[in-house]
Write a protein that holds these residues in place. Sequence first.
Motif, PDB file in Angstrom:
ATOM      1  N   SER A 167      -7.313  80.490 103.637  1.00 53.39           N
ATOM      2  CA  SER A 167      -6.002  80.462 102.981  1.00 53.39           C
ATOM      3  C   SER A 167      -5.741  81.766 102.239  1.00 53.39           C
ATOM      4  O   SER A 167      -4.630  82.308 102.281  1.00 53.39           O
ATOM      5  N   GLY A 168      -6.763  82.276 101.554  1.00 58.27           N
ATOM      6  CA  GLY A 168      -6.597  83.514 100.797  1.00 58.27           C
ATOM      7  C   GLY A 168      -6.240  84.691 101.689  1.00 58.27           C
ATOM      8  O   GLY A 168      -5.428  85.544 101.318  1.00 58.27           O
ATOM      9  N   THR A 169      -6.837  84.751 102.881  1.00 61.51           N
ATOM     10  CA  THR A 169      -6.533  85.832 103.814  1.00 61.51           C
ATOM     11  C   THR A 169      -5.091  85.750 104.291  1.00 61.51           C
ATOM     12  O   THR A 169      -4.407  86.763 104.457  1.00 61.51           O
ATOM     13  N   HIS A 170      -4.591  84.534 104.514  1.00 61.19           N
ATOM     14  CA  HIS A 170      -3.220  84.365 104.984  1.00 61.19           C
ATOM     15  C   HIS A 170      -2.200  84.581 103.867  1.00 61.19           C
ATOM     16  O   HIS A 170      -1.154  85.203 104.094  1.00 61.19           O
ATOM     17  N   MET A 171      -2.505  84.079 102.675  1.00 60.55           N
ATOM     18  CA  MET A 171      -1.510  84.045 101.601  1.00 60.55           C
ATOM     19  C   MET A 171      -1.643  85.183 100.595  1.00 60.55           C
ATOM     20  O   MET A 171      -0.710  85.494  99.878  1.00 60.55           O
TER      21      MET A 171
END
Length: 574
Positions: free
Chosen positions: A548-552
């Motif tokens: 999620s952190g990589t996407h957001m």
Amino acid sequence: MTPELISALSTGTERLAAWSDLLDSINVFPVADGDTGRNLVLSLSPLRALPSDTILEDLLLSARGNSGNIAAGFFTGFLSSSPQEDMAHAVSTGRKKAFAAVPDPRKGTMLDIFDTLEEIARYPERIADKNCLLETLRDTVIATAEINPKLKKAMVVDSGALGMFIFFDAFFNALNGSREEMNHIAELFNNRLTISDDWKKEEGVSGSCIDFVVKVAGDNRQLTDELVRFDNSVVSIRHDDYVKIHLHADSSKELRSSISKLGAVVQWSEDDLGEQAKNFAVASKPALHILTDAAGSVTRNDAARLGFTLLDSYITLGRLDMPETCLEPSKLYSAMRNGIKATTAQASVFERHQHYEKVLGLYGRALYLCVGSAFTGNFKVATDWKASHDPENRLTIMDTGAASGRLGLIILSVARFSLEAASPEEVLEFAGRAVTLSEEYVFIDKLQYLVAGGRVSKTSGFFADLLNMKPVVSPQPEGVKKLGVVRNRKDQVAFALKRLEELLKDKNGIIMLEYSDNRSFLDEEIKPLLQKKFKGSEIFLQPLSLTSGTHMGPGTWALAVMPYTAGLKINPEG
């Protein structure tokens, strides 16, 4: 390097990753700190990215821990000696590099595997006989439980030696053209994969476990002499002017200051050895073993503490390519803020299959709490495998429809419940309630990272950031649902409070706060505010999943919530 060799190295690395948590769970030597599996995966991750002109340097930079540095030493020698042309010479060169990395090579460790492999490799017919080769390597691993006093007391094999067996089992099978005919690890070592109930941890473990790379011109004798002041068991590998060091030291600050006078420190990482040893524990026995995806906001420490299995996705960050639970979050977010591209990818189907096989082999029956099928193909991969490999219906697969913190909260609550439940059926019933009752709200700081990943158009992302608009989203069974748009952090907090009041009403619940690179904001501002408004609720912090952190992107935060009507306080600290 031939395609066959590249495939074999990748297959070995992927299989090692799938079994790494087992290696952590039996890691009692040289210190019971539960990180051998993680360190081997980190150290050998460059082997997944072949072909590469920088492979020897990448192995040097990625090596972590005692076992990881020794393994990296072996493969730097192995790959520099053209194994596709002369396997015996490559193995011999690798063995020399591995032994040269440690000042006091010991029997009953992973070094025994390299000894055995060198002996076998002298005879081409024995290397070609896959069954004979792997049976001999297996006997070498089993012998470590008798040779090494610490292992004998714990009644387990050496985790590093087992890790190398797992790697070479896959490597030689793939080299011979098969990725499916692997030996069943749980059957081969079934009475040496669980720590004895009589085993006791060592007391008084302290200091730091440190890995660093220093650039030194000329020979490194002065550096070696200086390191002995801090640790007599230094592991070191050299490539050109770069020296990779692993050691344990009481004062990392004093060590770094001393080393900086002898050369340029180009990389530094450290773990709190005392904290790792303190947290290492013999795995609990749940009513039903839980298998799940690391796309939920859970960590390797959570999995070890509550006894569940994590399936990683991979994150590529510059030249790094590794399982998400092995990547330090600070490294990811710092790199992203500096403009370095980060992407995610699913583990190979082979690696995922290895996880399913491992879980049923070790635990007999399991529940796979799968990330929502709207986000990945994991549910289909698992159900397809089950159709042909699970005639006894031992693996239950549940499409949670969740990701990120909602999946994480479901995982933590179900895993905790399973430790106290009377039967697997109770766990399955509770899991259904947890999936139904949980919610999540994700607060994105900037859309530029979603744009970079192709999830939002450049035009909409540009205008949203220009107008300082911050979307609020929620992972749902049908995909990510947009709940609203706010302008600043104050509005984000107001949105969160309103939703929590609507969901909990006069009830209490479990509230999980998820941070990216903004833990202090949640810890110092949001958590106290929620504790005041929801006094009977259980509120704790958790790192946002790195998928999620990589996407957001950096600056993102979220909260997941579940009313107590689900049936359990999960007590994340206990």
